[in-house]
Design a protein around this motif. Structure first.
Motif, PDB file in Angstrom:
ATOM      1  N   VAL A   1       0.840  -1.201   0.000  1.00 26.73           N
ATOM      2  CA  VAL A   1       0.000   0.000   0.000  1.00 26.73           C
ATOM      3  C   VAL A   1       0.878   1.255   0.000  1.00 26.73           C
ATOM      4  N   ILE A   2       1.926   1.227   0.823  1.00 27.30           N
ATOM      5  CA  ILE A   2       2.834   2.385   0.852  1.00 27.30           C
ATOM      6  C   ILE A   2       3.482   2.571  -0.520  1.00 27.30           C
ATOM      7  N   ARG A   3       3.910   1.472  -1.105  1.00 26.75           N
ATOM      8  CA  ARG A   3       4.519   1.551  -2.432  1.00 26.75           C
ATOM      9  C   ARG A   3       3.554   2.169  -3.438  1.00 26.75           C
ATOM     10  N   THR A   4       2.314   1.685  -3.397  1.00 25.78           N
ATOM     11  CA  THR A   4       1.326   2.177  -4.345  1.00 25.78           C
ATOM     12  C   THR A   4       1.118   3.680  -4.174  1.00 25.78           C
ATOM     13  N   MET A   5       0.997   4.086  -2.932  1.00 25.62           N
ATOM     14  CA  MET A   5       0.780   5.509  -2.670  1.00 25.62           C
ATOM     15  C   MET A   5       1.983   6.332  -3.154  1.00 25.62           C
ATOM     16  N   GLY A   6       3.178   5.899  -2.770  1.00 27.35           N
ATOM     17  CA  GLY A   6       4.374   6.644  -3.169  1.00 27.35           C
ATOM     18  C   GLY A   6       4.520   6.698  -4.679  1.00 27.35           C
TER      19      GLY A   6
ATOM     20  N   VAL B   1      -3.611  12.317 -13.666  1.00 25.52           N
ATOM     21  CA  VAL B   1      -3.309  12.945 -12.384  1.00 25.52           C
ATOM     22  C   VAL B   1      -4.497  12.783 -11.444  1.00 25.52           C
ATOM     23  N   GLU B   2      -5.696  12.965 -11.990  1.00 23.00           N
ATOM     24  CA  GLU B   2      -6.886  12.827 -11.149  1.00 23.00           C
ATOM     25  C   GLU B   2      -7.071  11.387 -10.676  1.00 23.00           C
ATOM     26  N   GLU B   3      -6.786  10.434 -11.582  1.00 21.77           N
ATOM     27  CA  GLU B   3      -6.904   9.021 -11.185  1.00 21.77           C
ATOM     28  C   GLU B   3      -5.878   8.689 -10.111  1.00 21.77           C
ATOM     29  N   SER B   4      -4.658   9.197 -10.280  1.00 19.34           N
ATOM     30  CA  SER B   4      -3.631   8.949  -9.267  1.00 19.34           C
ATOM     31  C   SER B   4      -4.066   9.500  -7.920  1.00 19.34           C
ATOM     32  N   ALA B   5      -4.692  10.673  -7.968  1.00 21.67           N
ATOM     33  CA  ALA B   5      -5.166  11.268  -6.719  1.00 21.67           C
ATOM     34  C   ALA B   5      -6.183  10.344  -6.047  1.00 21.67           C
ATOM     35  N   LYS B   6      -7.049   9.733  -6.879  1.00 23.25           N
ATOM     36  CA  LYS B   6      -8.032   8.797  -6.323  1.00 23.25           C
ATOM     37  C   LYS B   6      -7.322   7.635  -5.632  1.00 23.25           C
ATOM     38  N   ILE B   7      -6.286   7.124  -6.296  1.00 22.69           N
ATOM     39  CA  ILE B   7      -5.552   5.991  -5.724  1.00 22.69           C
ATOM     40  C   ILE B   7      -4.899   6.393  -4.401  1.00 22.69           C
ATOM     41  N   ILE B   8      -4.257   7.563  -4.410  1.00 23.86           N
ATOM     42  CA  ILE B   8      -3.564   7.999  -3.189  1.00 23.86           C
ATOM     43  C   ILE B   8      -4.560   8.138  -2.042  1.00 23.86           C
ATOM     44  N   GLU B   9      -5.713   8.708  -2.362  1.00 23.34           N
ATOM     45  CA  GLU B   9      -6.711   8.913  -1.321  1.00 23.34           C
ATOM     46  C   GLU B   9      -7.119   7.576  -0.680  1.00 23.34           C
ATOM     47  N   GLN B  10      -7.339   6.576  -1.541  1.00 21.98           N
ATOM     48  CA  GLN B  10      -7.730   5.272  -0.995  1.00 21.98           C
ATOM     49  C   GLN B  10      -6.597   4.660  -0.179  1.00 21.98           C
ATOM     50  N   CYS B  11      -5.361   4.858  -0.643  1.00 17.73           N
ATOM     51  CA  CYS B  11      -4.221   4.330   0.118  1.00 17.73           C
ATOM     52  C   CYS B  11      -4.132   4.996   1.475  1.00 17.73           C
ATOM     53  N   VAL B  12      -4.346   6.317   1.488  1.00 18.47           N
ATOM     54  CA  VAL B  12      -4.271   7.033   2.764  1.00 18.47           C
ATOM     55  C   VAL B  12      -5.332   6.501   3.714  1.00 18.47           C
ATOM     56  N   ASP B  13      -6.543   6.286   3.184  1.00 22.87           N
ATOM     57  CA  ASP B  13      -7.607   5.719   4.028  1.00 22.87           C
ATOM     58  C   ASP B  13      -7.174   4.388   4.619  1.00 22.87           C
ATOM     59  N   LEU B  14      -6.610   3.534   3.764  1.00 33.51           N
ATOM     60  CA  LEU B  14      -6.180   2.213   4.220  1.00 33.51           C
ATOM     61  C   LEU B  14      -5.094   2.326   5.276  1.00 33.51           C
TER      62      LEU B  14
ATOM     63  N   LEU C   1      -0.402  -1.422 -17.414  1.00 30.41           N
ATOM     64  CA  LEU C   1       0.024  -2.608 -16.670  1.00 30.41           C
ATOM     65  C   LEU C   1      -0.520  -2.644 -15.252  1.00 30.41           C
ATOM     66  N   ARG C   2      -0.842  -1.485 -14.706  1.00 34.08           N
ATOM     67  CA  ARG C   2      -1.379  -1.482 -13.348  1.00 34.08           C
ATOM     68  C   ARG C   2      -2.682  -2.271 -13.292  1.00 34.08           C
ATOM     69  N   ARG C   3      -3.456  -2.213 -14.385  1.00 38.04           N
ATOM     70  CA  ARG C   3      -4.708  -2.948 -14.418  1.00 38.04           C
ATOM     71  C   ARG C   3      -4.547  -4.300 -15.114  1.00 38.04           C
ATOM     72  N   ASP C   4      -3.760  -4.305 -16.210  1.00 42.20           N
ATOM     73  CA  ASP C   4      -3.725  -5.494 -17.051  1.00 42.20           C
ATOM     74  C   ASP C   4      -2.794  -6.576 -16.522  1.00 42.20           C
ATOM     75  N   ASP C   5      -1.786  -6.158 -15.770  1.00 44.07           N
ATOM     76  CA  ASP C   5      -0.842  -7.135 -15.228  1.00 44.07           C
ATOM     77  C   ASP C   5      -0.599  -6.727 -13.783  1.00 44.07           C
ATOM     78  N   PRO C   6      -1.631  -6.896 -12.922  1.00 42.17           N
ATOM     79  CA  PRO C   6      -1.643  -6.197 -11.635  1.00 42.17           C
ATOM     80  C   PRO C   6      -0.458  -6.532 -10.747  1.00 42.17           C
ATOM     81  N   TYR C   7      -0.012  -5.534 -10.061  1.00 39.97           N
ATOM     82  CA  TYR C   7       1.031  -5.698  -9.058  1.00 39.97           C
ATOM     83  C   TYR C   7       0.697  -4.724  -7.953  1.00 39.97           C
ATOM     84  N   GLY C   8       1.475  -4.757  -6.878  1.00 38.63           N
ATOM     85  CA  GLY C   8       1.222  -3.830  -5.791  1.00 38.63           C
ATOM     86  C   GLY C   8      -0.188  -3.986  -5.264  1.00 38.63           C
ATOM     87  N   TYR C   9      -0.862  -2.881  -5.035  1.00 38.67           N
ATOM     88  CA  TYR C   9      -2.186  -2.943  -4.425  1.00 38.67           C
ATOM     89  C   TYR C   9      -3.243  -2.443  -5.412  1.00 38.67           C
ATOM     90  N   TYR C  10      -2.848  -2.294  -6.684  1.00 38.14           N
ATOM     91  CA  TYR C  10      -3.730  -1.614  -7.625  1.00 38.14           C
ATOM     92  C   TYR C  10      -5.050  -2.340  -7.839  1.00 38.14           C
TER      93      TYR C  10
END
Lengths: 554, 357
Positions: free
Chosen positions: A274-279, A447-460, A412-421
């Motif tokens: 999760v930290i990796r994904t956020m960073g 950028v907006e999608e990344s922000a969404k991801i970061i927000e969810q990571c922060v929640d987690l 690749l984040r969606r098609d070949d998932p890794y991390g917490y994506y």
């Protein structure tokens, strides 16, 4: 033939087992040499085109990720790493051994245009020669270089005595005839719009570009060789930060981490993922902000407000990354098996700072849309210029925002998932315009999608129980992957598919470390976009590719 | 036309200092020209190293020069010394003397333009050097000499980027000079004279009175359409964003001035700024009532300065905010858009003036 649309009948999209593939290739296969990520087929050096076009047209392997070449004690070898744009988890490696004394193998360029540069690099650094290659010259090293640095008999102490000849005027060779009046123009290596040391050999007819040829290698720092001289456990991780140094460091580190972890079978704790994904997503925002800023420079001219605004926003992400990693540029934050340390204390402060940034981001993006994308002059300049049709993009192995701006739905984040994506809720952004404008728009929306991801990571992360905050797996002090294990793994970096090929020889250092740079492949599309356009559009197209020469040249 | 002909600056000098005869006139003219020239150069001196930086910084969320002297103002002498102290690099193969003449022509042509501009009164002095009957035509003629300088520089530099910049400058000036002058002609139709003082004088009357406030008959209010056309063509004429195509740093490095350094570079820089101010002055005279403004006529010069600095601010704003158009788009806008519109404006104006008069 190279631009032909691959056959996408159901037959081709079908996932085949390695044995079925072997059956499809029939006599072409000499033997099997499976890699950790994909089945591998050893073929004869004179059947490369036949094998690759069979795989491309009949099995749907339409993406040649990378060509990695290397020298063994008894042979040379080129590996063609193939994937499908529709499903990059379906991979296959085509292994082409070549004779030790006379390393010649057939070029794949007529099947995949992207092989052009990749094979030139293999020739340059390793010394494999490719038959039927349209233009087999050195690509990273100077044309007068003696020897092939990654080959076994290379004498690094031998001085390079041959000097560059006086710069030949290509006009005299190719472009001068009585019919047309063209002018040869060197754009770069030092030019305000080349984003680093890139040299574009440009032939102009008036203001229009007849031909442009990127000349790269000015920033070649032997990154592959340096990685081969370092130990898996600690010594390689700092290098990826130096490839795409436009604050995309964590994304690059992840490429190495993913390849090495899969090679050594290391499980990364979920918390660290999760930290990796956020960073990583913070890095993506920073990188895309800079892409927007410099693109505004290219189209608006210097001293544009957009540049400073975007740099300002990037600065805020940069501060967050500094809090997280302790560094602003060369993060060196990932470790095999996790990350180096936990979130900064006090955690609440970091979370609230991150949330402040995320809250203000939509407003900034809105401002960029007002300033840039909704400006009519800007639209006039960028819409329908620098056209890159999806089939051409695929053929050149373009990935990342460049491919997605051409409507190629590949991430690749969606098609070949890794991390917490795959646990998070976000979308892959594509635009169908295929032009400079679309590529910019893709980045702004990402950028907006990344922000969404970061927000969810922060929640987690906020709710993560204190006793389960495991930032690193238990990894042996010295890693010695199995002898002759080979792997190619890629992640979605800021610029596209950043892949690492590693061959282990049983020691604690990789025997071959090959970097698949997205910018390298993306830059190859520039002539397709630029020919026939005006100079300003070439500059805009180059800006919209968002290349980093540190990653192109490695 | 309009008010009684004001005493010109050289005449004022000759009278005040009692300089007799033809020789006196010449001496007075030279002194007056030197004074006006220095005023204009002082503007550019402030604008180039300091105001431009401060304005751009304000637009882009920065601070800019603030260390040298109060508000960073001493950066002006510092920059002057720095620029002049640099080595003058003469590249191999440049075509001399045209390479040396080009940087002189640019500021000279712009400064010449100021000879006929009525800059208004400050106390007893009327900053107006000459008022020939064809002053209005003359000022455009002077301003367009600049193109020659750009072509010379581009061609003589023996540099492909310079050449491209020079070619772009010609194409751009051809495309915009005509709409500019045709639009200006519509003003001449209103004013009925080519004399600068006449054109300014015609704008001093009151157009309408709204809520007790007199709106003067500035041609910007009389014919806003022509004003916008003229403003746009003017931006292209002086080569400012979004029409800074002859320089276009991210495309052709610095265009025609790529190879120039040190004093020659300063001359080009100076020339460009004088040109911006001349553009502002022409705009002020043609559409904004010249030196007219609230208060007595004796502070008219201040109003004039405010107007040309306002125009300078406008160019810097455009520079921070607007993308650059492409050369072919620029030519297209010029020949297919502006030219047609400017002729439409001229015909319309002619009809209106004919009906009213």
């Amino acid at each position: 033939m190279s631009l032909e649309r691959p056959d996408t009948t159901d037959d081709a999209a079908l996932e085949r087992t390695p044995d079925e593939l072997e059956e499809l290739l029939g006599d072409l296969v000499v033997k099997r040499d499976d890699h950790l990520n994909a089945p591998g087929f050893v073929i004869r050096p004179d059947t490369v085109q036949e094998t690759l076009s069979t795989l491309k047209e009949q099995a749907g392997y339409d993406h040649l990720s990378v060509v990695s070449a290397q020298e063994y004690e008894n042979r040379y070898e080129s590996i063609y790493h193939l994937k499908k744009f529709d499903d990059p988890t379906q991979e296959v490696s085509v292994v082409v051994p070549a004779d030790k004394d006379d390393p010649v193998s057939e070029s794949a360029e007529p099947v995949f245009r992207t092989a052009d540069w990749h094979e030139r690099e293999a020739y340059d650094l390793i010394g494999v020669e490719y038959d039927d290659h349209p233009d087999l010259r050195r690509i990273l090293l100077p044309e007068t270089w003696q020897g092939h640095p990654l080959s076994m008999d290379y004498d690094k102490d031998r001085p390079q005595i041959a000097t560059l000849p006086e710069h030949a005027n290509p006009l005299q060779e190719h472009h001068k005839d009585s019919e047309s009046d063209t002018m040869f123009l060197n754009i770069g290596p030092h030019h305000p719009a080349t984003h680093g040391v890139l040299h574009l050999k440009t032939t102009l007819d008036g203001e229009q570009v007849v031909d442009v040829e990127p000349d790269i290698g000015y920033l070649h720092r032997c990154e592959e060789q340096m990685a081969q001289a370092g130990t898996y456990r600690h010594q390689i991780m700092p290098y990826p930060d130096r490839w795409d140094y436009i604050s995309a460091g964590l994304l690059n580190e992840w490429a190495y981490a993913r390849a090495a972890e899969d090679l050594a079978e290391i499980e990364v704790p979920e918390y660290a993922q999760v930290i990796r994904t956020m960073g990583a997503e913070m890095c993506r925002i920073a990188a895309h902000m800079l892409a927007l800023a410099t693109f505004a420079l290219d189209v608006n001219g210097d001293f544009t407000a957009t540049f400073m605004y975007a740099i300002n926003d990037r600065e805020r992400v940069q501060d967050l990354l500094e809090d997280l990693t302790g560094q602003r540029l060369m993060f060196n934050y990932f470790r095999l098996g996790g990350v180096v340390w936990d979130l900064p204390e006090p955690r609440e402060e970091f979370f609230s700072k991150t949330r402040d940034f995320l809250d203000q981001l939509p407003e900034s993006v809105e401002e960029y849309h007002n300033l840039v994308t909704s400006n009519e002059i800007f639209q006039m300049r960028t819409i329908d210029t620098g056209i890159l049709p999806p089939e051409v993009a695929k053929n050149y192995g373009a990935t990342g925002p460049v491919a997605r701006g051409s409507g190629v739905d590949y991430d690749l984040r969606r098609d070949d998932p890794y991390g917490y994506y795959d646990e998070l809720d976000w979308d892959v952004v594509t635009e169908d315009g295929c032009d400079n404008f679309s590529r910019l728009l893709v980045r702004m929306r990402e950028v907006e999608e990344s922000a969404k991801i970061i927000e969810q990571c922060v929640d987690l992360l906020e709710d993560w129980p204190e006793e389960e905050r495991n930032i690193q797996a238990n990894v042996p002090r010295t890693l010695r992957p199995d002898d002759d294990a080979e792997i190619y793994r890629a992640v979605e970096a800021a610029k596209g598919e950043l892949g690492i090929y590693i061959r282990s020889d049983g020691t604690d250092k990789p025997a071959r470390f090959k970097i698949r740079s997205p910018c390298f492949s993306n830059l190859q599309t520039l002539p397709e976009m630029a020919n026939g356009e005006y100079i300003p559009d070439v500059i805009a197209a180059l800006g919209s590719l968002d290349i980093v020469l540190g990653e192109v040249d490695r | 036309m309009g008010t009684a002909p004001a005493q010109l600056f050289p005449e004022f000098l000759a009278e005040t200092f009692g300089l007799p005869g033809v020789l006196g006139e010449v001496v007075a003219a030279l002194i007056a020209a030197a004074v006006v020239g220095n005023i204009v150069l002082a503007f550019t001196g402030v604008a180039g190293p300091w105001a431009k930086r401060k304005i751009t910084a304000a637009f882009t969320d920065r601070i800019a020069v603030n260390r040298v002297g109060p508000f960073g103002l001493l950066i002006i002498p510092a920059s002057a010394v720095q620029l002049l102290a640099k080595e003058l690099i003469v590249p191999e193969g440049v075509d001399r003397p045209s390479w040396d003449i080009a940087p002189v022509i640019l500021p000279a042509s712009a400064l010449l333009g100021f000879s006929v501009i009525p800059m208004g009164r400050l106390g007893p002095i009327n900053f107006h050097l000459a008022d020939p009957e064809v002053g209005f035509a003359l000022v455009f003629a002077f301003a367009s000499i600049a193109s020659i300088s750009l072509v010379m520089a581009g061609y003589a530099s023996n540099n492909k980027y310079s050449l491209l910049g020079g070619l772009r400058a010609v194409a751009q000036n051809l495309a915009y000079e005509i709409p500019l002058i045709v639009t200006a002609m519509s003003v001449v139709l209103f004013a009925g004279t080519l004399q600068m003082s006449g054109i300014v004088g015609a704008q001093t009357t009151t157009l309408v009175t709204i809520a007790g406030i007199d709106i003067p008959a500035w041609y910007a209010f009389v014919n806003p359409f022509a004003f916008v056309l003229f403003l746009t063509a003017n931006m292209a004429e002086i080569g400012r964003n979004p029409f800074d195509i002859p320089e276009a740093p991210t495309e052709i490095v610095a265009g025609y001035q790529t190879e120039y350094s040190s004093a020659y570079f300063v001359l080009f820089y100076l020339g460009e700024f004088v040109h911006i101010f001349l553009g502002g002055a022409i705009l002020a005279v043609t559409f904004l009532g010249g030196a007219s403004g609230p208060g007595p006529e004796s502070i008219g010069f201040i109003w004039f300065v405010v107007k040309i600095w306002g125009f300078f601010l406008f160019t810097q704003w455009a520079r921070s905010a607007l993308p650059r158009v492409r050369i072919d788009q620029l030519i297209e806008i010029g020949w297919k858009g502006m030219l047609v519109l400017s002729f439409a404006n001229l015909v319309l104006t002619a009809v209106i003036v004919g009906v009213i008069a």
